[in-house]
Design a protein around this motif. Structure first.
Motif, mmCIF file in Angstrom:
data_model
loop_
_atom_site.group_PDB
_atom_site.id
_atom_site.type_symbol
_atom_site.label_atom_id
_atom_site.label_comp_id
_atom_site.label_asym_id
_atom_site.label_seq_id
_atom_site.Cartn_x
_atom_site.Cartn_y
_atom_site.Cartn_z
ATOM 1 N N HIS A 21 45.344 34.282 44.520
ATOM 2 C CA HIS A 21 44.366 35.065 45.281
ATOM 3 C C HIS A 21 44.477 36.549 44.940
ATOM 4 C CE1 HIS A 21 42.131 36.348 48.994
ATOM 5 N NE2 HIS A 21 42.922 37.400 48.839
ATOM 6 N N VAL A 22 45.689 37.082 44.984
ATOM 7 C CA VAL A 22 45.887 38.513 44.721
ATOM 8 C C VAL A 22 45.479 38.857 43.299
ATOM 9 C CG1 VAL A 22 47.574 40.384 44.655
ATOM 10 C CG2 VAL A 22 47.709 38.675 46.461
ATOM 11 N N HIS A 23 45.828 37.984 42.351
ATOM 12 C CA HIS A 23 45.470 38.217 40.953
ATOM 13 C C HIS A 23 43.950 38.267 40.778
ATOM 14 C CE1 HIS A 23 44.430 36.463 36.924
ATOM 15 N NE2 HIS A 23 45.131 37.518 36.552
ATOM 16 N N ALA A 24 43.248 37.286 41.334
ATOM 17 C CA ALA A 24 41.789 37.244 41.178
ATOM 18 C C ALA A 24 41.129 38.430 41.859
ATOM 19 C CB ALA A 24 41.248 35.933 41.740
ATOM 20 N N LEU A 25 41.611 38.793 43.044
ATOM 21 C CA LEU A 25 41.030 39.930 43.761
ATOM 22 C C LEU A 25 41.265 41.227 42.990
ATOM 23 C CD1 LEU A 25 39.668 41.185 46.232
ATOM 24 C CD2 LEU A 25 41.919 41.221 47.361
ATOM 25 N N ALA A 26 42.495 41.433 42.524
ATOM 26 C CA ALA A 26 42.836 42.671 41.809
ATOM 27 C C ALA A 26 42.017 42.823 40.533
ATOM 28 C CB ALA A 26 44.325 42.705 41.492
ATOM 29 N N THR A 27 41.929 41.767 39.731
ATOM 30 C CA THR A 27 41.199 41.867 38.463
ATOM 31 C C THR A 27 39.699 42.036 38.697
ATOM 32 O OG1 THR A 27 41.161 39.435 38.334
ATOM 33 C CG2 THR A 27 42.902 40.590 37.120
#
Length: 413
Positions: A21-27
């Protein structure tokens, strides 16, 4: 906007759905023109600091003690982790001026509040799950109650609390006395293209895992609340109606040994943790993907399976009940009820046309309602709300200070 995110997991270190989740949101935020720094836990082989996919990733090495998995050890490890996370974030912020700190779950709470105070910026917290929910409302040990207290504190300190479903909004309001105006529902997102299974990979997974009968699968952290024990209990009923049925359990966790003991000769195999295209291929090869959770704040894996083109059967609990419409985008069953699970999954396996229609409608809904571009835009709106609320707080504090300044000083100013 410059965003400082704190998360205890981030690729390549993935424990559950939070890191994805954090990876997709950040990118996605970076792709939309925002500046994102993620401060997270270090993992062997990864750089201490790097730019990857446009995101500045700072990885903090562990301080003693090392977590062993026991609750008391986890608390001690979490406190040590927050110290190293804070130091890494402070170093990262020497040359940056951030607009907001975004904390993901209780494991980064102390670092988040420290950075909020040091940087003098608003704090937004995403509560991905609660300790009370994970234990069905029972907090038996001091460690459980301590985690619950940290979650309450984080929610009180944050200007805005993001939750992934209406179910979770009700939960944080009830458990932590969060005013409804400070809790914002932002669904989890899914990269539909990322989860589209490749035909050759699907064929290979089918050859590896399936026999002469249908294949059903589950993927996730193997803990009690994921309800895999109820799926196991339903397998004999399903195999009676569908000879040769195979079940694949992907993932790992503290409950794995108990589940393996239950498996016996049921035709259940444990694939361990599957990453990347392996998991997508397993989903795509399955005739039905099952999410039997007792507690599930959202259920992102159900959407990932739908994006892979697989019909889904989910327990009608928590966020799952909000994202899967029975008979339209999947089938639902009563949580904790193996007979109901067998009936729902059996309906999918018995009618290929029905299963195909469910899968097509679910995939369409994933693309329309759960794209990461939509979710990132809604998250930025929450950041804007937090900054506006924090500006009003600063203005009130400044006015209060002026009102309490002695008259002579006030006149001079």
């Amino acid at each position: 906007m410059k965003i400082l995110m704190l998360s205890w997991e981030y690729p390549p270190l993935l424990v559950g759905g939070l890191g994805r989740h954090v990876h997709a949101l950040a990118t996605t935020l970076v792709a939309a023109g925002h500046d994102v720094t993620v401060v997270t836990r270090h993992t062997p082989g990864a750089l201490t600091e790097e730019y990857t996919e446009g995101v500045r990733v700072v990885r903090a090495p562990d301080d003693p003690p090392t977590a062993t998995g026991a609750d008391d050890d986890m608390l001690g490890w979490a406190m040590a982790f927050n110290h190293t996370l804070t130091r890494a974030a402070l170093r990262a912020s020497r040359t940056e001026r951030y607009d907001v700190v975004h904390a993901h779950d209780w494991l980064v709470a102390h670092a988040a509040v420290t950075l909020r105070d040091h940087l003098d910026v608003p704090l937004v917290a995403t509560v991905h799950a609660t300790e009370s929910g994970r234990h069905q409302g029972w907090l038996p040990a001091p460690a459980n109650r301590a985690i619950d207290g940290i979650e309450r504190w984080l929610c009180a300190e944050a200007v805005r609390v993001i939750v992934c479903s209406a179910y979770m909004k009700r939960e944080v309001i009830r458990l932590f006395d969060v005013p409804p105006s400070r809790a914002e529902v932002v669904f989890n997102g899914v990269d539909a293209l990322r989860w589209r299974a490749r035909p050759r990979a699907v064929e290979a997974a089918r050859a590896r895992y399936a026999g002469d009968g249908p294949l059903i699968s589950f993927a996730g952290r193997l803990v009690y609340e994921k309800g895999v024990q109820h799926l196991m209990a339903a397998v004999p009923m399903l195999r009676e109606r569908h000879p040769g049925l195979r079940v694949v359990i992907a993932g790992d966790g503290p409950y794995r040994k108990d589940l393996e003991d239950l498996a016996g000769s049921l035709g259940v195999s444990f694939a361990g943790f599957l990453g990347g295209h392996e998991l997508t291929a397993l989903m795509g090869a399955s005739d039905c993907y099952v999410v039997p959770s007792i507690y599930e704040p959202f259920g992102m894996v159900a959407l990932e399976a739908a994006a892979a083109g697989t019909p889904v059967a989910v327990a009608g609990t928590g966020g799952l009940a909000e994202i899967v419409e029975h008979g339209v985008t999947g089938v639902t069953f009563a949580p904790g009820d193996p007979a109901a699970l067998a009936e729902a999954v059996g309906a999918v396996l018995a009618d290929r046309d029905y299963a195909r229609s469910l899968a097509l409608r679910a995939r369409s809904r994933v693309r329309e309602d759960f794209s990461w571009q939509t979710i990132a835009g809604q998250t930025v709106a929450v950041y804007d709300q937090a900054r506006a609320a924090d500006s009003r707080r600063v203005a009130r504090e400044a006015e209060s200070l002026l009102n309490h300044v002695p008259a002579t000083r006030h006149a001079t100013a």
